[in-house]
Design an enzyme around this catalytic site. Structure first.
Site, PDB file in Angstrom:
ATOM      1  N   LYS A  67     -37.831  -8.821 -84.076  1.00  0.00           N
ATOM      2  CA  LYS A  67     -37.549  -7.481 -83.529  1.00  0.00           C
ATOM      3  C   LYS A  67     -37.733  -6.445 -84.615  1.00  0.00           C
ATOM      4  O   LYS A  67     -37.236  -6.606 -85.728  1.00  0.00           O
ATOM      5  CB  LYS A  67     -36.090  -7.448 -83.022  1.00  0.00           C
ATOM      6  N   LYS A 103     -41.601  -6.047 -88.486  1.00  0.00           N
ATOM      7  CA  LYS A 103     -41.909  -4.610 -88.552  1.00  0.00           C
ATOM      8  C   LYS A 103     -43.408  -4.448 -88.439  1.00  0.00           C
ATOM      9  O   LYS A 103     -44.171  -5.358 -88.788  1.00  0.00           O
ATOM     10  CB  LYS A 103     -41.433  -4.024 -89.889  1.00  0.00           C
ATOM     11  N   GLY A 216     -35.876  14.593 -88.571  1.00  0.00           N
ATOM     12  CA  GLY A 216     -36.654  13.952 -87.502  1.00  0.00           C
ATOM     13  C   GLY A 216     -35.712  13.493 -86.410  1.00  0.00           C
ATOM     14  O   GLY A 216     -34.624  14.067 -86.243  1.00  0.00           O
ATOM     15  N   ASN A 217     -36.094  12.449 -85.690  1.00  0.00           N
ATOM     16  CA  ASN A 217     -35.257  11.992 -84.571  1.00  0.00           C
ATOM     17  C   ASN A 217     -33.831  11.681 -85.037  1.00  0.00           C
ATOM     18  O   ASN A 217     -32.864  12.277 -84.541  1.00  0.00           O
ATOM     19  CB  ASN A 217     -35.915  10.750 -83.928  1.00  0.00           C
ATOM     20  N   ALA A 218     -33.685  10.787 -86.006  1.00  0.00           N
ATOM     21  CA  ALA A 218     -32.346  10.366 -86.415  1.00  0.00           C
ATOM     22  C   ALA A 218     -31.580  11.505 -87.079  1.00  0.00           C
ATOM     23  O   ALA A 218     -30.424  11.775 -86.731  1.00  0.00           O
ATOM     24  CB  ALA A 218     -32.452   9.173 -87.360  1.00  0.00           C
ATOM     25  N   GLY A 219     -32.217  12.214 -88.025  1.00  0.00           N
ATOM     26  CA  GLY A 219     -31.532  13.271 -88.770  1.00  0.00           C
ATOM     27  C   GLY A 219     -31.071  14.422 -87.891  1.00  0.00           C
ATOM     28  O   GLY A 219     -29.950  14.921 -88.032  1.00  0.00           O
TER      29      GLY A 219
HETATM   30  N1  GLU Z   1     -37.119   1.265 -86.128  1.00  0.00           N
HETATM   31  C1  GLU Z   1     -35.723   1.117 -85.918  1.00  0.00           C
HETATM   32  C2  GLU Z   1     -35.071   0.484 -87.139  1.00  0.00           C
HETATM   33  O1  GLU Z   1     -35.573   0.570 -88.242  1.00  0.00           O
HETATM   34  C3  GLU Z   1     -35.402   0.432 -84.603  1.00  0.00           C
HETATM   35  C4  GLU Z   1     -35.950  -0.961 -84.427  1.00  0.00           C
HETATM   36  C5  GLU Z   1     -35.815  -1.516 -83.022  1.00  0.00           C
HETATM   37  O2  GLU Z   1     -35.284  -0.842 -82.159  1.00  0.00           O
HETATM   38  O3  GLU Z   1     -36.269  -2.642 -82.833  1.00  0.00           O
HETATM   39  O4  GLU Z   1     -34.008  -0.063 -87.056  1.00  0.00           O
END
Ligand code: GLU
Length: 408
Positions: A67, A103, A216-219
């Protein structure tokens, strides 16, 4: 820039000195299961064909299907993707969700592509990797510069190739296309639950002054959530610099301002500051929410906060960690602090497979429970081994992974 994978491996070596996990296990975790690079030819709007480099690193699936998100960035390269995949393994383990870690990425500046080019590139990434993706194999999601719309194109491409209709192969989809309530804000929401869980441990005041690197999205959602809860967001920044107001920025107005002008500079009642000043802002909580390698040996001595909460992946280098430890500035580690995104991704996956749709209230209630319970576990591990919260989180995650692996 420091190689993020070397940083990740330095963290692993450090935890192996604090607790004996066995040399075989640690050595196994230094290499991903699969390390894949693909070439993605894309028909550009002018009729030419341009080839982009794409990646997927499937690091470890001891706890469940791989994931992890997909990043689109001009600096994306294999060592970054490997580091991010490694951190996903630990992130899923530390939250107790039944997922492994992976990733992906494409070396591209998405701002230079038209919407059609971006769609063809995203579909090309899935075509190149469709054999190794799947609801029970490897489940991608958004990361830096990738959106719900991109996830929808990818899920659609996968369905066209395989005929699989659950859409559980990709998470972070739009709400009306199999997405989960709360996924968009989940990283920031999870970070806020982590902040609440650690508040007493970190000796933070009831109402905090907060500085956030990254809008961005998170910030940006983090800024909204902290302010709504009555804290003062006194500084925020983007890649080119930031803004500061010691009395607190009006975040809803700032979001509007950014929509209108395209950036945050010149926002009324604020002073423009450089990125280095943002990191040195005197505050209670400093929240790096942009990229890796931001708090380093060079600037860790300038940080003037009571605590750091990592919403970005890998923002603090191992050398900076040492300096912060000596300066008694605790760090709430990324693998828990930013895990809200993947936790709600897991909820989305589960809803897709069961054909259910949960309310936002239900989603956040479950999210809060997972973060707060595991925050307690991390504190226990850190206290037991008299070490940092990051090392406490690593110990918890590695114990859970090792229990499922045959290696000693
Ligand atoms: N990209 C996000 C992270 O770094 C979410 C990963 C996901 O939802 O699988 O945690």
């Amino acid at each position: 820039m420091q190689n993020p994978f070397q940083n990740a491996m330095a963290q692993l070596d450090k935890v192996a000195k604090i607790k004996n996990f066995g040399n075989g296990f640690i050595a196994r975790l230094k290499t991903p299961d699969r390390n894949i690079k693909i070439e993605i030819p894309v028909k550009m709007d002018n009729g030419s064909v341009k080839t982009f480099e794409g990646y997927r690193v499937q690091y470890n699936n001891a706890l469940g299907p791989y994931k992890g998100g997909i990043r689109y960035h001009p600096d994306t390269e294999i060592n970054e993707v490997k580091a991010l995949a490694f951190w996903m393994v630990l992130k899923c383990a530390v939250t107790g969700i039944p997922m492994g870690g992976s990733k992906g990425g494409i070396t591209v500046d998405p701002k230079e592509l038209s919407k059609g080019e971006l769609e063809r590139l995203s579909r090309g990434w899935v075509r190149g990797l469709s054999d190794i993706l799947g609801s029970y194999k490897d489940v991608p999601a958004p990361d830096v510069n990738t959106t719900p719309e991109i996830m929808d194109w990818m899920a659609d491409e996968f369905e066209k190739i395989t005929g699989e209709k659950t859409r559980a192969v990709i998470t972070g989809k739009p709400l009306d296309k199999g997405g989960s309530e709360g996924r968009n804000t989940s990283t920031a929401q999870g970070a806020f639950y982590a902040f609440e869980a650690f508040k007493k441990e970190l000796n933070l005041p009831e109402k905090c002054k907060v500085a956030i690197q990254g809008f961005g999205n998170a910030g940006s959602y983090a800024a909204i959530i902290w302010r709504k809860a009555g804290h003062k967001v006194i500084a925020v920044s983007e890649s080119k610099g930031g803004i500061y107001n010691p009395n607190g920025l009006n975040i809803p107005k700032l979001v509007e301002y950014k929509k209108k002008t395209g950036n945050i500079f010149g926002f009324p009642e604020s002073k423009n500051i450089a990125n280095s000043e943002l990191l040195a802002t005197k505050c209670d909580v400093l929240i790096p929410a942009a990229f890796e390698n931001q708090i380093t040996a060079e600037n860790a001595g300038n940080v003037q906060t009571r605590a750091i909460l990592e919403i970005a992946n890998g923002p603090t280098t191992p050398e900076a960690d040492e300096i912060l430890l000596k300066r008694k500035i605790p760090v709430v580690p990324d693998i828990l602090a930013n895990s809200g995104g993947v936790i709600v991704s897991y909820f989305e996956w589960e809803q897709n497979l069961k054909n259910e749709h949960w309310s936002e209230k239900e989603v956040f209630k479950k999210l809060e429970k997972i973060i707060k319970n595991n925050a307690e576990e991390i504190m226990k591990k850190a206290h037991e081994s008299k070490t940092s919260l990051r090392m406490g989180a690593f110990i918890l995650a590695l114990e859970r992974i090792k229990a499922k692996m045959l290696i000693s």
